[in-house]
Design a protein around this motif. Structure first.
Motif, mmCIF file in Angstrom:
data_model
loop_
_atom_site.group_PDB
_atom_site.id
_atom_site.type_symbol
_atom_site.label_atom_id
_atom_site.label_comp_id
_atom_site.label_asym_id
_atom_site.label_seq_id
_atom_site.Cartn_x
_atom_site.Cartn_y
_atom_site.Cartn_z
ATOM 1 N N ALA A 1 35.768 -27.202 23.567
ATOM 2 C CA ALA A 1 36.078 -27.809 24.862
ATOM 3 C C ALA A 1 36.418 -26.742 25.895
ATOM 4 O O ALA A 1 36.062 -26.876 27.081
ATOM 5 C CB ALA A 1 37.235 -28.796 24.695
ATOM 6 N N GLN A 2 37.100 -25.675 25.488
ATOM 7 C CA GLN A 2 37.448 -24.604 26.421
ATOM 8 C C GLN A 2 36.188 -23.899 26.920
ATOM 9 O O GLN A 2 36.061 -23.600 28.119
ATOM 10 C CB GLN A 2 38.380 -23.606 25.720
ATOM 11 N N LEU A 3 35.243 -23.641 26.008
ATOM 12 C CA LEU A 3 33.980 -23.021 26.423
ATOM 13 C C LEU A 3 33.206 -23.931 27.370
ATOM 14 O O LEU A 3 32.655 -23.473 28.392
ATOM 15 C CB LEU A 3 33.144 -22.696 25.186
ATOM 16 N N ALA A 4 33.169 -25.218 27.050
ATOM 17 C CA ALA A 4 32.454 -26.169 27.918
ATOM 18 C C ALA A 4 33.115 -26.247 29.285
ATOM 19 O O ALA A 4 32.423 -26.388 30.312
ATOM 20 C CB ALA A 4 32.424 -27.550 27.255
ATOM 21 N N LYS A 5 34.439 -26.107 29.327
ATOM 22 C CA LYS A 5 35.129 -26.133 30.616
ATOM 23 C C LYS A 5 34.774 -24.939 31.466
ATOM 24 O O LYS A 5 34.526 -25.062 32.692
ATOM 25 C CB LYS A 5 36.636 -26.179 30.370
ATOM 26 N N LEU A 6 34.693 -23.740 30.840
ATOM 27 C CA LEU A 6 34.324 -22.530 31.584
ATOM 28 C C LEU A 6 32.894 -22.627 32.118
ATOM 29 O O LEU A 6 32.608 -22.272 33.280
ATOM 30 C CB LEU A 6 34.476 -21.304 30.681
ATOM 31 N N GLN A 7 32.006 -23.136 31.274
ATOM 32 C CA GLN A 7 30.612 -23.275 31.711
ATOM 33 C C GLN A 7 30.476 -24.304 32.831
ATOM 34 O O GLN A 7 29.683 -24.136 33.770
ATOM 35 C CB GLN A 7 29.742 -23.662 30.517
ATOM 36 N N TYR A 8 31.245 -25.369 32.748
ATOM 37 C CA TYR A 8 31.196 -26.390 33.793
ATOM 38 C C TYR A 8 31.757 -25.851 35.107
ATOM 39 O O TYR A 8 31.205 -26.113 36.192
ATOM 40 C CB TYR A 8 31.984 -27.618 33.336
ATOM 41 N N THR A 9 32.836 -25.054 35.030
ATOM 42 C CA THR A 9 33.414 -24.464 36.247
ATOM 43 C C THR A 9 32.408 -23.506 36.898
ATOM 44 O O THR A 9 32.233 -23.487 38.131
ATOM 45 C CB THR A 9 34.714 -23.711 35.903
ATOM 46 N N ARG A 10 31.730 -22.680 36.067
ATOM 47 C CA ARG A 10 30.712 -21.766 36.603
ATOM 48 C C ARG A 10 29.543 -22.545 37.205
ATOM 49 O O ARG A 10 29.007 -22.176 38.260
ATOM 50 C CB ARG A 10 30.214 -20.842 35.493
ATOM 51 N N ALA A 11 29.158 -23.627 36.561
ATOM 52 C CA ALA A 11 28.032 -24.431 37.061
ATOM 53 C C ALA A 11 28.383 -25.052 38.405
ATOM 54 O O ALA A 11 27.505 -25.212 39.276
ATOM 55 C CB ALA A 11 27.682 -25.520 36.047
ATOM 56 N N GLN A 12 29.652 -25.414 38.605
ATOM 57 C CA GLN A 12 30.038 -25.966 39.905
ATOM 58 C C GLN A 12 29.839 -24.938 41.032
ATOM 59 O O GLN A 12 29.359 -25.277 42.116
ATOM 60 C CB GLN A 12 31.511 -26.421 39.842
ATOM 61 N N ALA A 13 30.236 -23.692 40.731
ATOM 62 C CA ALA A 13 30.068 -22.635 41.755
ATOM 63 C C ALA A 13 28.599 -22.378 42.029
ATOM 64 O O ALA A 13 28.173 -22.190 43.186
ATOM 65 C CB ALA A 13 30.771 -21.355 41.295
ATOM 66 N N LEU A 14 27.784 -22.323 40.963
ATOM 67 C CA LEU A 14 26.362 -22.077 41.141
ATOM 68 C C LEU A 14 25.685 -23.249 41.839
ATOM 69 O O LEU A 14 24.711 -23.058 42.594
ATOM 70 C CB LEU A 14 25.716 -21.824 39.782
ATOM 71 N N MET A 15 26.157 -24.445 41.609
ATOM 72 C CA MET A 15 25.539 -25.618 42.233
ATOM 73 C C MET A 15 25.727 -25.586 43.735
ATOM 74 O O MET A 15 24.861 -26.035 44.504
ATOM 75 C CB MET A 15 26.147 -26.897 41.644
ATOM 76 N N GLN A 16 26.872 -25.047 44.170
ATOM 77 C CA GLN A 16 27.120 -24.992 45.619
ATOM 78 C C GLN A 16 26.144 -24.043 46.325
ATOM 79 O O GLN A 16 25.829 -24.245 47.498
ATOM 80 C CB GLN A 16 28.571 -24.543 45.865
ATOM 81 N N SER A 17 25.717 -23.025 45.567
ATOM 82 C CA SER A 17 24.736 -22.083 46.176
ATOM 83 C C SER A 17 23.317 -22.404 45.756
ATOM 84 O O SER A 17 22.403 -21.598 45.967
ATOM 85 C CB SER A 17 25.084 -20.647 45.776
ATOM 86 N N ILE B 1 21.420 -23.250 40.418
ATOM 87 C CA ILE B 1 20.957 -23.986 39.234
ATOM 88 C C ILE B 1 20.492 -25.360 39.676
ATOM 89 O O ILE B 1 20.831 -25.850 40.763
ATOM 90 C CB ILE B 1 22.082 -24.122 38.184
ATOM 91 N N SER B 2 19.697 -25.932 38.792
ATOM 92 C CA SER B 2 19.169 -27.265 39.111
ATOM 93 C C SER B 2 20.252 -28.318 38.892
ATOM 94 O O SER B 2 21.256 -28.091 38.209
ATOM 95 C CB SER B 2 17.954 -27.568 38.237
ATOM 96 N N HIS B 3 19.962 -29.487 39.458
ATOM 97 C CA HIS B 3 20.905 -30.595 39.299
ATOM 98 C C HIS B 3 20.984 -31.028 37.838
ATOM 99 O O HIS B 3 22.073 -31.378 37.338
ATOM 100 C CB HIS B 3 20.461 -31.756 40.189
ATOM 101 N N GLU B 4 19.863 -31.025 37.111
ATOM 102 C CA GLU B 4 19.853 -31.433 35.718
ATOM 103 C C GLU B 4 20.699 -30.491 34.874
ATOM 104 O O GLU B 4 21.446 -30.924 33.985
ATOM 105 C CB GLU B 4 18.425 -31.461 35.170
ATOM 106 N N GLU B 5 20.641 -29.189 35.129
ATOM 107 C CA GLU B 5 21.427 -28.233 34.369
ATOM 108 C C GLU B 5 22.928 -28.425 34.640
ATOM 109 O O GLU B 5 23.772 -28.324 33.741
ATOM 110 C CB GLU B 5 21.007 -26.805 34.725
ATOM 111 N N PHE B 6 23.251 -28.736 35.905
ATOM 112 C CA PHE B 6 24.652 -28.988 36.245
ATOM 113 C C PHE B 6 25.186 -30.209 35.505
ATOM 114 O O PHE B 6 26.300 -30.200 34.960
ATOM 115 C CB PHE B 6 24.775 -29.180 37.762
#
Length: 394
Positions: A124-140, A143-148
Protein backbone atom coordinates in the motif's frame (compact mmCIF):
# COMPACT_ATOMS: atom_id res chain seq x y z
CA UNK A 1 -79.77 -104.28 90.62
CA UNK A 2 -81.82 -102.21 93.02
CA UNK A 3 -78.89 -102.03 95.51
CA UNK A 4 -76.50 -100.79 92.79
CA UNK A 5 -78.94 -98.10 91.80
CA UNK A 6 -79.27 -96.90 95.38
CA UNK A 7 -75.49 -96.68 95.76
CA UNK A 8 -75.20 -94.72 92.43
CA UNK A 9 -77.92 -92.31 93.57
CA UNK A 10 -76.10 -91.71 96.85
CA UNK A 11 -72.83 -90.89 95.01
CA UNK A 12 -74.57 -88.42 92.67
CA UNK A 13 -76.23 -86.72 95.61
CA UNK A 14 -72.92 -86.23 97.42
CA UNK A 15 -71.24 -84.81 94.27
CA UNK A 16 -74.11 -82.37 93.71
CA UNK A 17 -74.01 -81.16 97.29
CA UNK A 18 -70.24 -80.65 97.08
CA UNK A 19 -70.49 -78.61 93.83
CA UNK A 20 -73.25 -76.45 95.29
CA UNK A 21 -71.16 -75.74 98.38
CA UNK A 22 -68.15 -74.78 96.20
CA UNK A 23 -70.23 -72.39 94.09
CA UNK A 24 -71.68 -70.82 97.21
CA UNK A 25 -68.22 -70.25 98.72
CA UNK A 26 -66.92 -68.78 95.41
CA UNK A 27 -69.83 -66.32 95.25
CA UNK A 28 -69.19 -65.21 98.78
CA UNK A 29 -65.52 -64.59 98.06
CA UNK A 30 -66.33 -62.49 94.95
CA UNK A 31 -68.78 -60.44 96.92
CA UNK A 32 -66.21 -59.75 99.60
CA UNK A 33 -63.61 -58.74 96.95
CA UNK A 34 -66.07 -56.35 95.24
CA UNK A 35 -67.03 -54.81 98.52
CA UNK A 36 -63.38 -54.29 99.47
CA UNK A 37 -62.27 -52.57 96.12
CA UNK A 38 -62.00 -48.74 96.31
CA UNK A 39 -62.73 -46.26 93.44
CA UNK A 40 -59.51 -45.27 91.47
CA UNK A 41 -58.02 -41.86 92.36
CA UNK A 42 -58.43 -38.93 89.96
CA UNK A 43 -55.41 -38.75 87.57
CA UNK A 44 -52.93 -35.87 87.78
CA UNK A 45 -53.09 -33.62 84.71
CA UNK A 46 -51.57 -30.31 83.61
CA UNK A 47 -53.93 -27.58 82.47
CA UNK A 48 -53.15 -24.29 80.72
CA UNK A 49 -55.29 -21.28 79.97
CA UNK A 50 -56.03 -20.62 76.30
CA UNK A 51 -53.72 -17.86 75.09
CA UNK A 52 -55.23 -14.81 73.37
CA UNK A 53 -52.60 -12.75 71.59
CA UNK A 54 -51.66 -10.90 68.41
CA UNK A 55 -50.22 -13.38 65.93
CA UNK A 56 -48.43 -13.26 62.62
CA UNK A 57 -49.23 -16.35 60.53
CA UNK A 58 -47.00 -17.56 57.69
CA UNK A 59 -47.98 -19.98 54.93
CA UNK A 60 -45.59 -22.82 54.16
CA UNK A 61 -44.61 -24.06 50.69
CA UNK A 62 -42.05 -26.43 49.24
CA UNK A 63 -39.36 -25.04 46.98
CA UNK A 64 -35.99 -25.60 45.34
CA UNK A 65 -32.77 -23.63 45.53
CA UNK A 66 -31.65 -22.44 42.08
CA UNK A 67 -28.47 -20.57 41.16
CA UNK A 68 -28.96 -17.10 39.73
CA UNK A 69 -26.21 -17.67 37.18
CA UNK A 70 -25.61 -21.07 35.55
CA UNK A 71 -23.11 -21.36 32.70
CA UNK A 72 -22.06 -24.33 30.59
CA UNK A 73 -18.40 -23.76 29.75
CA UNK A 74 -17.62 -24.64 26.11
CA UNK A 75 -14.51 -23.78 24.09
CA UNK A 76 -14.66 -21.13 21.37
CA UNK A 77 -11.81 -22.71 19.39
CA UNK A 78 -10.98 -26.32 18.60
CA UNK A 79 -7.82 -27.98 19.85
CA UNK A 80 -6.27 -30.28 22.41
CA UNK A 81 -6.60 -29.60 26.13
CA UNK A 82 -3.18 -28.66 27.46
CA UNK A 83 -4.04 -27.91 31.09
CA UNK A 84 -6.93 -27.87 33.56
CA UNK A 85 -6.20 -24.69 35.52
CA UNK A 86 -8.74 -24.86 38.37
CA UNK A 87 -9.56 -27.09 41.32
CA UNK A 88 -12.73 -29.07 40.67
CA UNK A 89 -15.61 -28.18 42.98
CA UNK A 90 -13.97 -24.98 44.22
CA UNK A 91 -15.12 -21.41 43.79
CA UNK A 92 -13.54 -19.30 41.05
CA UNK A 93 -13.70 -15.60 40.33
CA UNK A 94 -14.84 -14.00 37.11
CA UNK A 95 -11.88 -13.94 34.70
CA UNK A 96 -9.98 -16.86 36.26
CA UNK A 97 -8.45 -19.34 33.80
CA UNK A 98 -10.25 -22.70 33.79
CA UNK A 99 -8.74 -24.55 30.81
CA UNK A 100 -5.81 -24.00 28.45
CA UNK A 101 -6.02 -25.29 24.88
CA UNK A 102 -2.77 -25.86 22.96
CA UNK A 103 -2.04 -22.32 21.68
CA UNK A 104 0.72 -23.13 19.17
CA UNK A 105 -1.43 -23.45 16.03
CA UNK A 106 -3.15 -20.18 16.87
CA UNK A 107 0.12 -18.43 17.64
CA UNK A 108 1.38 -19.51 14.21
CA UNK A 109 -1.82 -18.23 12.63
CA UNK A 110 -1.30 -14.89 14.37
CA UNK A 111 2.30 -14.67 13.20
CA UNK A 112 1.21 -15.43 9.64
CA UNK A 113 -1.54 -12.80 9.77
CA UNK A 114 0.92 -10.26 11.18
CA UNK A 115 3.31 -10.95 8.29
CA UNK A 116 0.47 -10.57 5.79
CA UNK A 117 -0.37 -7.23 7.36
CA UNK A 118 3.23 -6.06 7.01
CA UNK A 119 3.24 -7.12 3.36
CA UNK A 120 -0.04 -5.34 2.70
CA UNK A 121 1.22 -2.15 4.32
CA UNK A 122 4.41 -2.20 2.23
CA UNK A 123 2.42 -2.74 -0.97
CA UNK A 124 0.00 0.00 0.00
CA UNK A 125 2.88 2.40 0.73
CA UNK A 126 4.40 1.76 -2.70
CA UNK A 127 1.02 2.23 -4.38
CA UNK A 128 0.59 5.50 -2.50
CA UNK A 129 3.94 6.83 -3.73
CA UNK A 130 3.15 5.84 -7.30
CA UNK A 131 -0.29 7.43 -7.09
CA UNK A 132 1.18 10.68 -5.70
CA UNK A 133 3.74 10.77 -8.55
CA UNK A 134 1.01 10.03 -11.10
CA UNK A 135 -1.00 13.00 -9.81
CA UNK A 136 1.94 15.34 -10.45
CA UNK A 137 2.56 13.87 -13.90
CA UNK A 138 -1.13 14.08 -14.77
CA UNK A 139 -1.12 17.81 -14.16
CA UNK A 140 1.62 18.22 -16.77
CA UNK A 141 -0.03 15.68 -19.11
CA UNK A 142 3.07 13.47 -18.91
CA UNK A 143 0.97 10.30 -18.51
CA UNK A 144 -2.24 9.15 -20.01
CA UNK A 145 -5.54 9.20 -18.19
CA UNK A 146 -5.72 5.38 -18.24
CA UNK A 147 -2.31 5.07 -16.56
CA UNK A 148 -3.36 7.58 -13.89
CA UNK A 149 -6.54 5.62 -13.15
CA UNK A 150 -4.48 2.42 -12.88
CA UNK A 151 -2.23 3.95 -10.21
CA UNK A 152 -5.24 5.23 -8.31
CA UNK A 153 -6.84 1.78 -8.38
CA UNK A 154 -3.65 0.18 -7.06
CA UNK A 155 -3.56 2.74 -4.24
CA UNK A 156 -7.16 2.05 -3.18
CA UNK A 157 -6.63 -1.72 -3.49
CA UNK A 158 -3.57 -1.45 -1.26
CA UNK A 159 -5.57 0.37 1.41
CA UNK A 160 -8.28 -2.31 1.27
CA UNK A 161 -5.66 -5.07 1.57
CA UNK A 162 -4.26 -3.38 4.66
CA UNK A 163 -7.71 -3.29 6.29
CA UNK A 164 -8.31 -6.97 5.45
CA UNK A 165 -4.92 -7.91 6.88
CA UNK A 166 -5.67 -5.93 10.05
CA UNK A 167 -8.94 -7.82 10.45
CA UNK A 168 -7.14 -11.13 9.94
CA UNK A 169 -4.62 -10.19 12.64
CA UNK A 170 -7.46 -9.25 15.03
CA UNK A 171 -9.21 -12.57 14.37
CA UNK A 172 -6.02 -14.54 14.87
CA UNK A 173 -5.26 -12.68 18.11
CA UNK A 174 -8.82 -13.29 19.32
CA UNK A 175 -8.59 -17.02 18.54
CA UNK A 176 -5.28 -17.16 20.37
CA UNK A 177 -6.90 -15.56 23.43
CA UNK A 178 -9.69 -18.15 23.26
CA UNK A 179 -7.14 -20.91 23.91
CA UNK A 180 -7.40 -19.76 27.55
CA UNK A 181 -10.93 -20.50 28.73
CA UNK A 182 -11.87 -17.96 31.41
CA UNK A 183 -14.71 -18.00 33.94
CA UNK A 184 -17.49 -15.69 32.66
CA UNK A 185 -18.99 -15.31 36.15
CA UNK A 186 -17.90 -15.86 39.73
CA UNK A 187 -19.16 -19.10 41.23
CA UNK A 188 -18.47 -22.73 41.99
CA UNK A 189 -17.02 -24.83 39.20
CA UNK A 190 -18.03 -28.42 38.56
CA UNK A 191 -15.86 -31.35 37.57
CA UNK A 192 -13.73 -31.18 34.45
CA UNK A 193 -15.42 -33.17 31.69
CA UNK A 194 -12.14 -33.46 29.73
CA UNK A 195 -8.61 -34.04 30.93
CA UNK A 196 -5.37 -32.89 29.23
CA UNK A 197 -4.75 -34.48 25.85
CA UNK A 198 -8.40 -34.66 24.77
CA UNK A 199 -9.67 -32.89 21.68
CA UNK A 200 -12.33 -30.21 22.02
CA UNK A 201 -14.63 -28.92 19.30
CA UNK A 202 -15.41 -25.22 19.18
CA UNK A 203 -18.83 -24.32 20.63
CA UNK A 204 -19.73 -28.00 21.09
CA UNK A 205 -17.66 -29.81 23.72
CA UNK A 206 -18.83 -29.31 27.32
CA UNK A 207 -15.81 -28.62 29.51
CA UNK A 208 -17.51 -27.96 32.88
CA UNK A 209 -20.38 -26.05 34.48
CA UNK A 210 -20.26 -22.96 36.66
CA UNK A 211 -22.97 -21.82 39.09
CA UNK A 212 -23.09 -18.59 41.06
CA UNK A 213 -23.26 -18.83 44.86
CA UNK A 214 -24.37 -15.56 46.42
CA UNK A 215 -27.21 -14.64 46.30
CA UNK A 216 -29.46 -17.56 45.28
CA UNK A 217 -33.04 -18.01 44.13
CA UNK A 218 -35.66 -20.21 45.78
CA UNK A 219 -38.52 -21.13 43.46
CA UNK A 220 -41.83 -22.34 44.91
CA UNK A 221 -45.40 -22.84 43.67
CA UNK A 222 -48.29 -20.99 45.30
CA UNK A 223 -51.77 -22.49 45.00
CA UNK A 224 -54.59 -20.49 43.44
CA UNK A 225 -56.57 -19.85 46.63
CA UNK A 226 -53.57 -18.49 48.49
CA UNK A 227 -52.58 -16.39 45.47
CA UNK A 228 -56.02 -14.76 45.35
CA UNK A 229 -55.89 -14.11 49.10
CA UNK A 230 -52.41 -12.58 48.79
CA UNK A 231 -53.60 -10.32 45.98
CA UNK A 232 -56.52 -9.11 48.05
CA UNK A 233 -54.27 -8.47 51.05
CA UNK A 234 -51.72 -6.60 48.95
CA UNK A 235 -54.43 -4.38 47.51
CA UNK A 236 -55.64 -3.58 51.02
CA UNK A 237 -52.12 -2.75 52.16
CA UNK A 238 -51.37 -0.78 49.00
CA UNK A 239 -48.19 -2.52 47.83
CA UNK A 240 -47.16 -5.22 45.35
CA UNK A 241 -46.38 -8.85 46.13
CA UNK A 242 -42.79 -8.34 45.02
CA UNK A 243 -40.76 -7.51 48.08
CA UNK A 244 -42.94 -9.52 50.47
CA UNK A 245 -40.77 -11.11 53.17
CA UNK A 246 -40.13 -14.86 53.17
CA UNK A 247 -38.46 -17.22 55.62
CA UNK A 248 -36.60 -20.29 54.40
CA UNK A 249 -35.41 -23.47 56.08
CA UNK A 250 -33.46 -26.42 54.71
CA UNK A 251 -34.41 -30.06 55.23
CA UNK A 252 -32.03 -30.51 58.19
CA UNK A 253 -32.94 -27.25 59.92
CA UNK A 254 -35.53 -26.55 62.58
CA UNK A 255 -37.80 -23.64 61.80
CA UNK A 256 -37.04 -21.04 59.16
CA UNK A 257 -33.79 -19.26 60.09
CA UNK A 258 -33.06 -17.58 56.74
CA UNK A 259 -34.64 -14.33 55.59
CA UNK A 260 -35.36 -13.23 52.03
CA UNK A 261 -37.90 -11.48 49.84
CA UNK A 262 -40.12 -12.29 46.86
CA UNK A 263 -38.68 -10.72 43.71
CA UNK A 264 -40.71 -12.40 40.95
CA UNK A 265 -44.21 -13.76 40.26
CA UNK A 266 -45.01 -15.57 37.02
CA UNK A 267 -47.43 -13.91 34.62
CA UNK A 268 -49.99 -16.72 34.57
CA UNK A 269 -51.38 -19.59 36.65
CA UNK A 270 -50.57 -23.05 35.36
CA UNK A 271 -53.99 -24.49 34.42
CA UNK A 272 -52.72 -28.06 34.81
CA UNK A 273 -51.71 -27.66 38.46
CA UNK A 274 -53.61 -24.55 39.54
CA UNK A 275 -50.43 -23.00 40.88
CA UNK A 276 -48.41 -19.87 40.24
CA UNK A 277 -44.61 -19.97 40.19
CA UNK A 278 -42.99 -17.52 42.59
CA UNK A 279 -39.35 -16.74 43.34
CA UNK A 280 -37.54 -15.45 46.38
CA UNK A 281 -34.00 -14.13 46.54
CA UNK A 282 -31.78 -14.90 49.54
CA UNK A 283 -28.24 -13.92 50.51
CA UNK A 284 -25.86 -16.87 50.75
CA UNK A 285 -22.61 -15.60 52.29
CA UNK A 286 -22.00 -18.80 54.29
CA UNK A 287 -22.68 -20.99 51.23
CA UNK A 288 -25.41 -22.93 53.04
CA UNK A 289 -27.60 -23.02 49.94
CA UNK A 290 -26.40 -25.32 47.17
CA UNK A 291 -28.37 -25.19 43.90
CA UNK A 292 -30.83 -28.06 43.71
CA UNK A 293 -31.47 -28.38 47.45
CA UNK A 294 -35.01 -28.80 48.77
CA UNK A 295 -36.18 -25.82 50.79
CA UNK A 296 -39.17 -25.05 52.97
CA UNK A 297 -40.55 -21.57 52.35
CA UNK A 298 -42.81 -19.50 54.58
CA UNK A 299 -44.59 -16.56 52.98
CA UNK A 300 -46.16 -13.74 54.95
CA UNK A 301 -49.67 -13.60 53.57
CA UNK A 302 -52.02 -12.85 56.48
CA UNK A 303 -50.83 -9.78 58.30
CA UNK A 304 -51.40 -9.55 62.06
CA UNK A 305 -54.62 -10.49 63.89
CA UNK A 306 -55.79 -11.64 67.32
CA UNK A 307 -56.21 -15.37 67.82
CA UNK A 308 -56.65 -18.04 70.48
CA UNK A 309 -53.61 -20.30 70.73
CA UNK A 310 -53.20 -23.76 72.25
CA UNK A 311 -50.51 -26.39 72.37
CA UNK A 312 -50.70 -29.11 69.71
CA UNK A 313 -49.99 -31.61 72.46
CA UNK A 314 -53.49 -31.10 73.84
CA UNK A 315 -55.24 -31.93 70.56
CA UNK A 316 -56.83 -35.37 70.20
CA UNK A 317 -58.40 -36.99 67.13
CA UNK A 318 -61.69 -38.84 66.83
CA UNK A 319 -61.88 -40.09 63.23
CA UNK A 320 -62.03 -36.84 61.24
CA UNK A 321 -62.75 -34.55 64.20
CA UNK A 322 -60.30 -32.73 66.45
CA UNK A 323 -61.10 -32.15 70.12
CA UNK A 324 -59.55 -31.14 73.43
CA UNK A 325 -60.47 -31.69 77.05
CA UNK A 326 -61.49 -28.53 78.88
CA UNK A 327 -61.39 -28.34 82.68
CA UNK A 328 -65.06 -28.33 83.66
CA UNK A 329 -67.02 -27.88 86.91
CA UNK A 330 -65.83 -29.91 89.92
CA UNK A 331 -62.50 -30.61 88.14
CA UNK A 332 -63.89 -32.81 85.42
CA UNK A 333 -62.63 -33.31 81.85
CA UNK A 334 -65.17 -31.94 79.38
CA UNK A 335 -64.75 -32.77 75.69
CA UNK A 336 -64.82 -29.80 73.30
CA UNK A 337 -64.66 -30.18 69.49
CA UNK A 338 -62.43 -27.55 67.84
CA UNK A 339 -61.57 -26.18 64.41
CA UNK A 340 -57.83 -25.61 64.08
CA UNK A 341 -55.83 -23.23 61.91
CA UNK A 342 -52.15 -22.73 61.21
CA UNK A 343 -49.23 -22.68 63.61
CA UNK A 344 -48.15 -19.27 64.95
CA UNK A 345 -45.11 -18.85 67.18
CA UNK A 346 -45.08 -22.58 67.92
CA UNK A 347 -48.74 -22.74 69.03
CA UNK A 348 -51.84 -23.76 67.13
CA UNK A 349 -54.48 -21.21 66.13
CA UNK A 350 -58.00 -22.21 67.22
CA UNK A 351 -60.61 -20.94 64.79
CA UNK A 352 -63.67 -22.15 66.75
CA UNK A 353 -64.64 -24.31 69.71
CA UNK A 354 -62.91 -22.45 72.55
CA UNK A 355 -63.29 -19.10 74.24
CA UNK A 356 -60.96 -16.82 76.13
CA UNK A 357 -60.50 -18.06 79.69
CA UNK A 358 -60.96 -21.76 78.92
CA UNK A 359 -58.44 -24.06 80.55
CA UNK A 360 -57.46 -27.11 78.53
CA UNK A 361 -55.66 -30.27 79.56
CA UNK A 362 -52.26 -30.30 77.87
CA UNK A 363 -50.58 -33.19 79.69
CA UNK A 364 -52.14 -36.39 81.00
CA UNK A 365 -54.88 -36.78 78.38
CA UNK A 366 -53.92 -40.46 78.05
CA UNK A 367 -55.21 -40.98 81.60
CA UNK A 368 -58.72 -39.77 80.70
CA UNK A 369 -60.87 -42.66 79.50
CA UNK A 370 -64.25 -40.95 79.16
CA UNK A 371 -65.70 -37.44 78.98
CA UNK A 372 -66.66 -36.10 82.40
CA UNK A 373 -63.98 -38.08 84.21
CA UNK A 374 -62.68 -36.46 87.42
CA UNK A 375 -59.11 -35.12 87.25
CA UNK A 376 -56.59 -33.56 89.59
CA UNK A 377 -55.42 -30.39 87.73
CA UNK A 378 -52.09 -28.63 88.03
CA UNK A 379 -52.05 -25.27 86.23
CA UNK A 380 -49.11 -24.36 83.98
CA UNK A 381 -48.52 -21.62 81.41
CA UNK A 382 -49.25 -22.43 77.79
CA UNK A 383 -45.68 -21.47 76.84
CA UNK A 384 -44.36 -23.85 79.49
CA UNK A 385 -46.49 -26.56 78.00
CA UNK A 386 -44.95 -25.73 74.62
CA UNK A 387 -41.45 -26.04 76.02
CA UNK A 388 -42.31 -29.41 77.55
CA UNK A 389 -43.71 -30.64 74.28
CA UNK A 390 -40.62 -29.57 72.38
CA UNK A 391 -38.38 -31.21 74.97
CA UNK A 392 -40.37 -34.43 74.66
CA UNK A 393 -40.03 -34.37 70.87
CA UNK A 394 -36.28 -33.76 71.06
Amino acid sequence: MSGARRRLGSVLYVLGATAGLALSLSGCQRGKASAGAAAPPAPDVSVAKVKLTQVHVWDEFNGRVIAIGTVEIRPRVSGYIQRVAYAEGEEVKQGDILFVIDPRPYQDALDSATAQLAHARATAQLAKLQYTRAQALMQSSAISHEEFESHRGEYETGNADVQAAQAAVATARLNLSFTEVHAPISGRAGRAMLTPGNLTQADQTLLTTLVSQDPVYVYFDCDEQNYLRYNALMRQQGHAAQGSPVRVGLANETGFPHQGAVDFLDNQVDPATGTLRARAILPNPARQFTPGLFARVELDGHGQFKALLINDRAVLTDQDRKYVYVLGPNDTAVRRDVQLGRVADGLRVVESGLTEGDKIIVDGTQKIFFAGAPVKPREVAMDSALSGAQTAMN
